[in-house]
Design an enzyme around this catalytic site. Structure first.
Site, PDB file in Angstrom:
ATOM      1  N   ARG A  25       0.814  -1.221   0.000  1.00 24.75           N
ATOM      2  CA  ARG A  25       0.000   0.000   0.000  1.00 24.75           C
ATOM      3  C   ARG A  25       0.842   1.262   0.000  1.00 24.75           C
ATOM      4  NH1 ARG A  25      -2.221  -4.028   2.679  1.00 24.75           N
ATOM      5  NH2 ARG A  25      -1.331  -3.370   4.645  1.00 24.75           N
ATOM      6  N   GLU A  79       3.684  -6.710  14.667  1.00 26.13           N
ATOM      7  CA  GLU A  79       2.787  -7.017  15.785  1.00 26.13           C
ATOM      8  C   GLU A  79       2.322  -8.465  15.737  1.00 26.13           C
ATOM      9  OE1 GLU A  79       0.377  -4.592  12.741  1.00 26.13           O
ATOM     10  OE2 GLU A  79       2.422  -4.684  13.450  1.00 26.13           O
TER      11      GLU A  79
END
Length: 174
Positions: A61, A98
């Site tokens: 992105r 994460e």
């Protein structure tokens, strides 16, 4: 276009890419030409005072936003990719996400010493990806003038991994 309209387009996807993660999906913004244009316009406004010579963006992105911003500003674009995707000599940095670990690469000749680079991505979460991107670019001798994001998950404190760099986000979730 107000930021609230852009925020309303972002869709929460629970348990993606793994259980416990709520993914902020920006694809509805991309499907709305006015919202997409407003997002790029906001980035261009933020970028103008930073004096960048190049725009860089991580896969995938960051490519969408970074290349559109580079065109709008009349600058070149540098892709930062997953391992094995770039055809020339590369440098790599591995980092923690994460939800696991990853590696990013950049061409060795993507930026020159002293060039000013603005790095653009859709999301700032824990800061691992962007910190790795900054490390790659600075490893080429270039200077990071800032990092721009559409969305920031402020509760994950990703800015802390980016040190004192200029970081700007269109939308922040606390």
């Amino acid at each position: 276009m107000p930021a609230d309209r852009i925020r309303a387009l972002i869709r929460d996807v629970p348990d993606f890419p793994k259980e416990g993660i709520v993914f902020k999906d920006i694809t509805p913004i991309l499907q709305d030409p006015d919202a997409h244009a407003a997002t790029i316009d906001w980035m261009a406004e933020q970028a103008r005072d930073l004096g960048a010579d190049l725009i860089a963006g991580p896969e995938s992105r960051g490519f969408i936003y970074g290349s559109a911003l580079a065109l709008k500003l009349g600058l070149g674009f540098v892709p930062i990719r997953k391992p094995g995707k770039l055809p020339w000599k590369t440098r790599a940095v591995s980092y923690d996400l994460e939800y696991g670990t990853d590696t990013v690469e950049i061409h060795e000749d993507a930026a020159s010493p002293g060039q000013k680079v603005l790095i653009v991505d859709d999301l700032l979460a824990t800061g691992g990806t962007m910190a790795a991107c900054c490390e790659l670019v600075e490893g080429l001798g270039a200077e990071i003038v800032g990092c721009l994001f559409v969305v920031e998950l402020g509760f994950l404190n990703g800015r802390e991994k980016l040190g004192g760099r200029t970081n700007r986000s269109l939308l922040t979730y606390e």
